[in-house]
Design a protein around this motif. Structure first.
Motif, short mmCIF file in Angstrom:
data_model
loop_
_atom_site.label_atom_id
_atom_site.label_comp_id
_atom_site.label_asym_id
_atom_site.label_seq_id
_atom_site.Cartn_x
_atom_site.Cartn_y
_atom_site.Cartn_z
N LYS A 132 52.83 35.03 62.93
CA LYS A 132 53.78 33.93 62.20
C LYS A 132 54.80 34.40 61.56
CE LYS A 132 50.34 33.50 58.53
NZ LYS A 132 49.37 32.60 57.89
N HIS A 133 54.94 35.44 61.31
CA HIS A 133 56.11 36.27 60.54
C HIS A 133 56.90 36.94 61.44
CE1 HIS A 133 54.37 34.72 56.88
NE2 HIS A 133 53.11 35.37 57.07
N PHE A 153 60.39 38.35 60.65
CA PHE A 153 61.73 37.59 60.04
C PHE A 153 61.90 38.11 58.73
CE2 PHE A 153 59.48 34.21 62.43
CZ PHE A 153 60.56 34.04 63.35
N ARG A 180 61.74 30.41 66.23
CA ARG A 180 60.82 31.28 66.42
C ARG A 180 60.75 32.30 67.64
NH1 ARG A 180 56.68 30.92 62.44
NH2 ARG A 180 57.16 29.00 61.05
N HIS A 230 59.52 37.07 64.70
CA HIS A 230 60.74 36.56 65.49
C HIS A 230 60.39 37.15 67.08
CE1 HIS A 230 64.28 35.85 68.24
NE2 HIS A 230 64.22 34.75 67.53
N LEU A 242 62.77 28.40 59.02
CA LEU A 242 62.00 28.58 60.30
C LEU A 242 62.16 27.04 60.91
CD1 LEU A 242 59.39 31.17 59.73
CD2 LEU A 242 61.40 31.40 61.19
N LEU A 273 55.60 26.57 69.70
CA LEU A 273 56.75 27.43 68.82
C LEU A 273 58.08 27.11 69.11
CD1 LEU A 273 55.28 30.92 69.16
CD2 LEU A 273 54.83 29.23 67.33
#
Length: 129
Positions: free
Chosen positions: A75-76, A108, A4, A78, A116, A56
């Motif tokens: 959260k989605h 991502f 991540r 990188h 992930l 993370l």
């Protein structure tokens, strides 16, 4: 597994210098005051983590945490820790070097999402003494 959070070679060089002076380090990205969403590099243990933080992963031996509220937005995404010239307005350890850590981000790809690396929420990494 897909990380991540990753780090650039330039940021690794800065971390190596900081580790020589301060020992073990950690990153925290709060999204709050003090440079907004810039990651703060601190001596490991200098920031008390709680149930409002998310782990993370690790970059160059430094654990990377983010506030749970911030993680909901990212959260989605990188993240890549990088460094740039200029003084930030935080308590981050690189500031006296005339540098500041920054985050570069991208969404991502669909094929990455199912692979992930797992995150840990506060209750998973906090040790109750």
């Amino acid at each position: 597994m897909i990380n991540r959070v990753d780090i650039t070679e330039e940021a690794i060089d800065v971390i190596d210098k900081l580790k020589e002076r301060h020992g073990d380090l950690m990153f925290h990205q709060s999204g709050g005051c003090c440079d907004g969403s810039s990651p703060m590099c601190l001596e490991k243990g200098d920031l008390l983590l709680n149930e409002n933080d998310v782990w993370l992963g690790t970059v160059h031996g430094c654990e990377f945490f983010m506030s749970k509220d911030q993680f909901e937005y990212w959260k989605h995404t990188h993240l890549t820790v990088d460094v740039t010239k200029g003084r930030g307005s935080s308590f981050s350890l690189e500031i006296p070097l005339g540098l500041r850590f920054i985050i570069k981000s991208r969404m991502f790809r669909e094929e990455e999402i199912s692979n992930l690396r797992e995150i840990k929420f506060g209750e998973d990494f906090i040790q109750n003494d």
